[in-house]
Design a protein around this motif. Structure first.
Motif, PDB file in Angstrom:
ATOM      1  N   LEU A  38      -6.148  11.282   3.165  1.00 27.87           N
ATOM      2  CA  LEU A  38      -5.472  11.311   1.860  1.00 27.87           C
ATOM      3  C   LEU A  38      -5.766  12.618   1.133  1.00 27.87           C
ATOM      4  O   LEU A  38      -4.875  13.227   0.535  1.00 27.87           O
ATOM      5  CB  LEU A  38      -5.912  10.120   1.008  1.00 27.87           C
ATOM      6  CG  LEU A  38      -5.335   8.761   1.402  1.00 27.87           C
ATOM      7  CD1 LEU A  38      -5.962   7.659   0.550  1.00 27.87           C
ATOM      8  CD2 LEU A  38      -3.822   8.742   1.248  1.00 27.87           C
ATOM      9  N   ALA A  39      -7.018  13.047   1.185  1.00 29.62           N
ATOM     10  CA  ALA A  39      -7.389  14.313   0.545  1.00 29.62           C
ATOM     11  C   ALA A  39      -6.649  15.479   1.189  1.00 29.62           C
ATOM     12  O   ALA A  39      -6.190  16.403   0.503  1.00 29.62           O
ATOM     13  CB  ALA A  39      -8.897  14.525   0.648  1.00 29.62           C
TER      14      ALA A  39
ATOM     15  N   ALA B 258       1.592   2.377   3.158  1.00 30.75           N
ATOM     16  CA  ALA B 258       0.605   1.371   2.751  1.00 30.75           C
ATOM     17  C   ALA B 258       0.022   1.704   1.379  1.00 30.75           C
ATOM     18  O   ALA B 258      -0.169   0.827   0.529  1.00 30.75           O
ATOM     19  CB  ALA B 258      -0.507   1.277   3.795  1.00 30.75           C
ATOM     20  N   LEU B 259      -0.252   2.996   1.147  1.00 32.64           N
ATOM     21  CA  LEU B 259      -0.766   3.435  -0.154  1.00 32.64           C
ATOM     22  C   LEU B 259       0.222   3.084  -1.270  1.00 32.64           C
ATOM     23  O   LEU B 259      -0.157   2.522  -2.301  1.00 32.64           O
ATOM     24  CB  LEU B 259      -1.006   4.941  -0.123  1.00 32.64           C
ATOM     25  CG  LEU B 259      -1.298   5.603  -1.474  1.00 32.64           C
ATOM     26  CD1 LEU B 259      -2.707   5.269  -1.935  1.00 32.64           C
ATOM     27  CD2 LEU B 259      -1.109   7.116  -1.403  1.00 32.64           C
ATOM     28  N   ALA B 260       1.500   3.421  -1.064  1.00 30.68           N
ATOM     29  CA  ALA B 260       2.513   3.195  -2.095  1.00 30.68           C
ATOM     30  C   ALA B 260       2.742   1.711  -2.350  1.00 30.68           C
ATOM     31  O   ALA B 260       3.167   1.320  -3.432  1.00 30.68           O
ATOM     32  CB  ALA B 260       3.821   3.869  -1.696  1.00 30.68           C
TER      33      ALA B 260
ATOM     34  N   ARG C 281      -5.103   2.889  -7.519  1.00 25.80           N
ATOM     35  CA  ARG C 281      -5.986   3.315  -8.615  1.00 25.80           C
ATOM     36  C   ARG C 281      -6.110   4.827  -8.607  1.00 25.80           C
ATOM     37  O   ARG C 281      -6.097   5.475  -7.586  1.00 25.80           O
ATOM     38  CB  ARG C 281      -7.363   2.681  -8.443  1.00 25.80           C
ATOM     39  CG  ARG C 281      -7.356   1.174  -8.629  1.00 25.80           C
ATOM     40  CD  ARG C 281      -8.783   0.666  -8.624  1.00 25.80           C
ATOM     41  NE  ARG C 281      -9.431   0.882  -7.344  1.00 25.80           N
ATOM     42  CZ  ARG C 281      -9.401  -0.013  -6.360  1.00 25.80           C
ATOM     43  NH1 ARG C 281      -8.752  -1.143  -6.497  1.00 25.80           N
ATOM     44  NH2 ARG C 281     -10.028   0.228  -5.243  1.00 25.80           N
ATOM     45  N   ALA C 282      -6.239   5.367  -9.810  1.00 29.69           N
ATOM     46  CA  ALA C 282      -6.426   6.815  -9.921  1.00 29.69           C
ATOM     47  C   ALA C 282      -7.772   7.204  -9.358  1.00 29.69           C
ATOM     48  O   ALA C 282      -8.729   6.440  -9.396  1.00 29.69           O
ATOM     49  CB  ALA C 282      -6.323   7.218 -11.399  1.00 29.69           C
TER      50      ALA C 282
ATOM     51  N   VAL D  32      -1.693  17.234  -6.093  1.00 30.16           N
ATOM     52  CA  VAL D  32      -1.840  16.002  -6.869  1.00 30.16           C
ATOM     53  C   VAL D  32      -3.313  15.599  -6.840  1.00 30.16           C
ATOM     54  O   VAL D  32      -4.057  15.941  -5.913  1.00 30.16           O
ATOM     55  CB  VAL D  32      -0.960  14.859  -6.326  1.00 30.16           C
ATOM     56  CG1 VAL D  32       0.501  15.220  -6.433  1.00 30.16           C
ATOM     57  CG2 VAL D  32      -1.325  14.510  -4.888  1.00 30.16           C
ATOM     58  N   ASN D  33      -3.731  14.849  -7.878  1.00 29.10           N
ATOM     59  CA  ASN D  33      -5.151  14.587  -8.054  1.00 29.10           C
ATOM     60  C   ASN D  33      -5.581  13.156  -7.783  1.00 29.10           C
ATOM     61  O   ASN D  33      -6.774  12.877  -7.721  1.00 29.10           O
ATOM     62  CB  ASN D  33      -5.558  14.944  -9.494  1.00 29.10           C
ATOM     63  CG  ASN D  33      -5.282  16.390  -9.819  1.00 29.10           C
ATOM     64  OD1 ASN D  33      -5.575  17.269  -9.021  1.00 29.10           O
ATOM     65  ND2 ASN D  33      -4.709  16.649 -10.991  1.00 29.10           N
ATOM     66  N   ASN D  34      -4.620  12.232  -7.664  1.00 30.49           N
ATOM     67  CA  ASN D  34      -5.038  10.842  -7.486  1.00 30.49           C
ATOM     68  C   ASN D  34      -4.002  10.048  -6.703  1.00 30.49           C
ATOM     69  O   ASN D  34      -2.892  10.509  -6.432  1.00 30.49           O
ATOM     70  CB  ASN D  34      -5.317  10.184  -8.839  1.00 30.49           C
ATOM     71  CG  ASN D  34      -4.123  10.226  -9.769  1.00 30.49           C
ATOM     72  OD1 ASN D  34      -3.085   9.655  -9.464  1.00 30.49           O
ATOM     73  ND2 ASN D  34      -4.268  10.919 -10.898  1.00 30.49           N
ATOM     74  N   ARG D  35      -4.354   8.810  -6.373  1.00 31.03           N
ATOM     75  CA  ARG D  35      -3.531   7.945  -5.542  1.00 31.03           C
ATOM     76  C   ARG D  35      -2.213   7.566  -6.236  1.00 31.03           C
ATOM     77  O   ARG D  35      -1.185   7.433  -5.574  1.00 31.03           O
ATOM     78  CB  ARG D  35      -4.305   6.664  -5.207  1.00 31.03           C
ATOM     79  CG  ARG D  35      -5.537   6.889  -4.355  1.00 31.03           C
ATOM     80  CD  ARG D  35      -6.441   5.658  -4.390  1.00 31.03           C
ATOM     81  NE  ARG D  35      -5.753   4.463  -3.927  1.00 31.03           N
ATOM     82  CZ  ARG D  35      -5.728   4.054  -2.658  1.00 31.03           C
ATOM     83  NH1 ARG D  35      -6.343   4.769  -1.732  1.00 31.03           N
ATOM     84  NH2 ARG D  35      -5.087   2.954  -2.319  1.00 31.03           N
ATOM     85  N   VAL D  36      -2.255   7.368  -7.533  1.00 27.85           N
ATOM     86  CA  VAL D  36      -1.041   6.979  -8.256  1.00 27.85           C
ATOM     87  C   VAL D  36       0.010   8.079  -8.168  1.00 27.85           C
ATOM     88  O   VAL D  36       1.184   7.827  -7.899  1.00 27.85           O
ATOM     89  CB  VAL D  36      -1.358   6.639  -9.725  1.00 27.85           C
ATOM     90  CG1 VAL D  36      -0.079   6.389 -10.506  1.00 27.85           C
ATOM     91  CG2 VAL D  36      -2.267   5.417  -9.811  1.00 27.85           C
ATOM     92  N   GLN D  37      -0.398   9.324  -8.407  1.00 26.03           N
ATOM     93  CA  GLN D  37       0.541  10.442  -8.317  1.00 26.03           C
ATOM     94  C   GLN D  37       1.134  10.549  -6.914  1.00 26.03           C
ATOM     95  O   GLN D  37       2.324  10.784  -6.749  1.00 26.03           O
ATOM     96  CB  GLN D  37      -0.172  11.750  -8.681  1.00 26.03           C
ATOM     97  CG  GLN D  37      -0.579  11.854 -10.147  1.00 26.03           C
ATOM     98  CD  GLN D  37      -1.374  13.117 -10.428  1.00 26.03           C
ATOM     99  OE1 GLN D  37      -1.947  13.732  -9.522  1.00 26.03           O
ATOM    100  NE2 GLN D  37      -1.412  13.527 -11.684  1.00 26.03           N
TER     101      GLN D  37
END
Length: 237
Positions: free
Chosen positions: A191-192, A166-168, A236-237, A200-205
């Motif tokens: 997610l964290a 769903a995130l991707a 979004r990042a 990785v630091n954000n949703r995009v990565q």
């Protein structure tokens, strides 16, 4: 029923394939082919001038590469969606296209008379990523950081895979919470928990890693959505 047809701009430098796509698009009742360009520069200039609904961007277009052209179009015409068309159907090209801002990725050898219907789905908010030809052969053991990340993602639970898929596909945390019937705080926490060992630091990565690991489903997650949560948002990042 007089629904407005989808305004499409085709950017493809291969003459014979371009002619075939032009013919296919012209026969579709869902789309209206407005502009055809043959280089990256032409694609950028025409897209920013006419602001079509969709740009079909061939991945090997010359002059300005397709990835850079996609980035410029997405940055300067946010209401225009870019769909990458690729004869090179592999995870690396797919992940680069996603990172550049392409909302979908279609392999040229999978394009058929259903192209109009697929573009209608994309225009309405879906993200479609053709399954890479090398997905089954992709190495599961390697010393590289990426392969270790991919292995980790492939070993996640079925529930976590639903979340990652769903995130991707562009769902927000609130939408994912609705899909999985949990709180938004639970989604953020999970997610964290997944991102920490992946470094990785954000949703995009994370979304790019999901795509590169071959875990992205072609269709949207088959979970009920509440009213008002049907459309996707770019991660979004």
């Amino acid at each position: 029923m007089n629904e407005r047809r989808i305004r499409v701009h085709l950017a493809d430098g291969d003459y014979f394939l371009r002619i075939g796509l032009e013919s296919l698009l012209a026969s579709s009742h869902e789309v209206e082919l407005e502009v055809v360009s043959t280089t990256g520069n032409e694609a950028i200039n025409a897209a920013l001038e006419t602001k079509p609904d969709l740009v079909l961007m061939e991945s090997s277009i010359r002059n300005v590469c397709s990835m850079e052209a996609t980035r410029r179009i997405v940055a300067n015409a946010p209401n225009t969606k870019v769909v990458m068309l690729s004869a090179t159907h592999d995870l690396e090209t797919m992940s680069r296209a996603h990172s550049a801002g392409a909302c979908s990725y279609l392999a040229k050898n999978s394009i058929s008379t259903d192209l109009g219907a697929a573009l209608l789905m994309i225009h309405s908010g879906n993200m479609i990523f053709s399954k890479p030809a090398d997905a089954e052969r992709f190495p599961v053991q390697s010393d590289s950081d990426y392969d270790l990340q991919a292995q980790f993602l492939r070993q996640t639970s079925p529930r976590d895979r639903r979340l990652l898929n769903a995130l991707a596909q562009g769902y927000t945390n609130l939408q994912i919470a609705s899909l999985l019937h949990v709180s938004e705080g639970t989604v953020k926490a999970q997610l964290a928990k997944i991102m920490e060992p992946l470094n990785v630091n954000n949703r995009v990565q994370l979304a790019v890693l999901v795509v590169r690991a071959g875990l992205l489903e072609v269709t949207r997650p088959s979970f009920p959505l509440t009213s008002g949560l049907m459309r996707h948002a770019t991660p979004r990042a």
